[in-house]
Design a protein around this motif. Structure first.
Motif, PDB file in Angstrom:
ATOM      1  N   SER A 169       0.844  -1.183   0.000  1.00  0.00           N
ATOM      2  CA  SER A 169       0.000   0.000   0.000  1.00  0.00           C
ATOM      3  C   SER A 169       0.885   1.239   0.000  1.00  0.00           C
ATOM      4  CB  SER A 169      -0.908   0.004   1.240  1.00  0.00           C
ATOM      5  OG  SER A 169      -1.681   1.186   1.302  1.00  0.00           O
ATOM      6  N   VAL A 170       0.616   2.178  -0.914  1.00  0.00           N
ATOM      7  CA  VAL A 170       1.447   3.381  -1.021  1.00  0.00           C
ATOM      8  C   VAL A 170       0.694   4.651  -0.620  1.00  0.00           C
ATOM      9  CG1 VAL A 170       3.026   2.438  -2.725  1.00  0.00           C
ATOM     10  CG2 VAL A 170       0.910   3.523  -3.491  1.00  0.00           C
ATOM     11  N   ILE A 171      -0.618   4.673  -0.779  1.00  0.00           N
ATOM     12  CA  ILE A 171      -1.447   5.794  -0.335  1.00  0.00           C
ATOM     13  C   ILE A 171      -2.782   5.254   0.150  1.00  0.00           C
ATOM     14  CG2 ILE A 171      -0.447   7.647  -1.734  1.00  0.00           C
ATOM     15  CD1 ILE A 171      -2.617   7.134  -3.818  1.00  0.00           C
ATOM     16  N   LYS A 172      -3.507   6.056   0.901  1.00  0.00           N
ATOM     17  CA  LYS A 172      -4.813   5.647   1.395  1.00  0.00           C
ATOM     18  C   LYS A 172      -5.803   5.493   0.231  1.00  0.00           C
ATOM     19  CE  LYS A 172      -5.065   9.222   4.080  1.00  0.00           C
ATOM     20  NZ  LYS A 172      -5.519  10.217   5.101  1.00  0.00           N
ATOM     21  N   GLU A 173      -6.797   4.655   0.456  1.00  0.00           N
ATOM     22  CA  GLU A 173      -7.827   4.462  -0.567  1.00  0.00           C
ATOM     23  C   GLU A 173      -8.531   5.782  -0.876  1.00  0.00           C
ATOM     24  OE1 GLU A 173     -11.495   1.329  -1.503  1.00  0.00           O
ATOM     25  OE2 GLU A 173     -10.986   1.838   0.573  1.00  0.00           O
ATOM     26  N   SER A 174      -8.739   6.589   0.138  1.00  0.00           N
ATOM     27  CA  SER A 174      -9.394   7.879  -0.079  1.00  0.00           C
ATOM     28  C   SER A 174      -8.536   8.800  -0.936  1.00  0.00           C
ATOM     29  CB  SER A 174      -9.714   8.548   1.259  1.00  0.00           C
ATOM     30  OG  SER A 174      -8.531   8.747   2.020  1.00  0.00           O
TER      31      SER A 174
END
Length: 374
Positions: free
Chosen positions: A152-157
């Motif tokens: 994971s590199v950034i939040k889903e939002s």
């Protein structure tokens, strides 16, 4: 991406699009050589506003920006180490403001650029590109099995917000030529200063595709060839999506839509120019705009205090009728960022240069959802 992911900024955060300089005094040029004043991050992404891109990275800090690019899978970046020293003893680092426009030392590869955008399309999940999954012998036995690395590199939002802004790039920004029939598209254009390199990296809910257009000898592209990359992207993606059901980008529960003042990004008061914008639920504005609202001084109590028997024509028994004179202030939001090429271009005036901008749209449909220099 870092601005939205951890620095508390939103697509409604504003910067002043105005004459600006790098620390060495050289100008940050927009492709149009013009400026639009107060500009939101969404509009800057949509219209590839270089000044806003540079100011945003300056606030985020280039070191953090470089860290994000590393996490997105780019392996060609310079970090100021011994490995980044040239034959003349110069030590290069891409932790600079020019990186906001793709001005990086060694450029990036097409495959890594495509994978970085696919990370956004995958809800913030990076998947390292692989060219095969397994090798079999003549009997069908597995000799080698290849499994991709994921993280994971950034939040889903954050991924959805970036997608939303980049949908606007295709709907009404610099990438309108890449619209597909009956399919949501998000993407970003990129152009080096002298039109030596042109990019379009875009994705749908199904596939991500990156197209570079240019000459191996780094020759300037002629006028008639400057839309080739967009036309190629559209033709390839049209064929790939043939027969697939129409689909929109899915909005996660961590994102909400809210009405705001288009100039300040804050909650609107009477008199504010109002738009709707998407926010991570943790960064939704809680303060009200302090620039557009009625004040008691704005009212004109138009009556004669010495004539207490004056009446309104429709209310004969009422003295001292007040007639408020309401005033509103209208202002339009003016309209950053991405991508790169394989050359060493610093401080590009055109849309993006060597580097890449992973960093989302005007869709009002809750179900749907790096920078150009022309």
């Amino acid at each position: 991406a870092p601005a939205l992911n951890e620095k508390g900024m939103t697509l409604a955060t504003t910067f002043e699009d105005e004459p600006y300089e790098y620390p060495d005094g050289s100008p940050v040029n927009n492709a149009t050589r013009s400026y639009n004043g107060t500009t939101t991050i969404r509009t800057a992404i949509q219209n590839s506003i270089n000044v806003v891109a540079v100011k945003c990275l300056e606030k985020v800090t280039p070191d953090l920006g470089l860290k994000y690019l590393d996490n997105f899978g780019f392996t060609t970046l310079a970090h100021g180490t011994e490995a980044d020293t040239d034959a003349n003893g110069n030590v290069w680092s891409d932790a600079g403001l020019a990186t906001a426009l793709g001005g990086i030392t060694r450029g990036v590869t097409n495959i890594e650029l495509c994978a970085s955008y696919a990370s956004i399309a995958n809800g913030g999940n990076y998947i390292k590109p692989i060219y095969y999954t397994k090798i079999l012998d003549h009997n069908g036995n597995v000799l080698i099995e290849n499994t991709s690395v994921e993280r994971s590199v950034i939040k889903e939002s954050t991924a959805y917000l970036l997608t939303s802004a980049m949908e606007d790039v295709v709907k009404q920004g610099t990438g309108t030529a890449c619209q597909l029939d009956n399919m949501a598209v998000a993407g970003k254009t990129g152009t080096t200063e002298d039109y030596n390199d042109l990019w379009f990296v875009g994705y749908t809910p199904y596939y991500t595709c990156a197209v570079w257009s240019g000459y191996d000898n780094n020759e300037k592209l002629p006028d008639y060839a400057r839309n080739f990359h967009k036309n190629l992207w559209k033709k390839v993606m049209t064929r790939i999506h043939k027969g697939l059901p129409e689909k929109n980008f899915s909005k996660p529960a961590s994102v909400e839509k809210l009405s705001i003042c288009s100039e300040t990004g804050l909650l609107p008061r009477a008199g504010c120019p109002v738009i709707t914008e998407y926010f991570d639920v943790g960064t939704m504005p809680t303060e009200y705009c302090d620039q557009h609202f009625y004040d008691s001084d704005d009212y004109d109590y138009n009556y004669d205090e010495d004539s207490s028997d004056q009446t309104d024509s429709t209310a004969a028994d009422t003295d001292n009728t007040e007639t408020p004179d309401s005033e509103t202030t209208d202002s339009n939001d003016n309209s950053d960022t991405t991508d790169d090429n394989n050359n060493n271009e610093d401080n590009s005036d055109s849309d993006n240069t060597d580097g890449s901008d992973d960093n989302s749209s005007g869709s009002e449909d809750d179900s749907s959802y790096q920078i150009d220099y022309y």
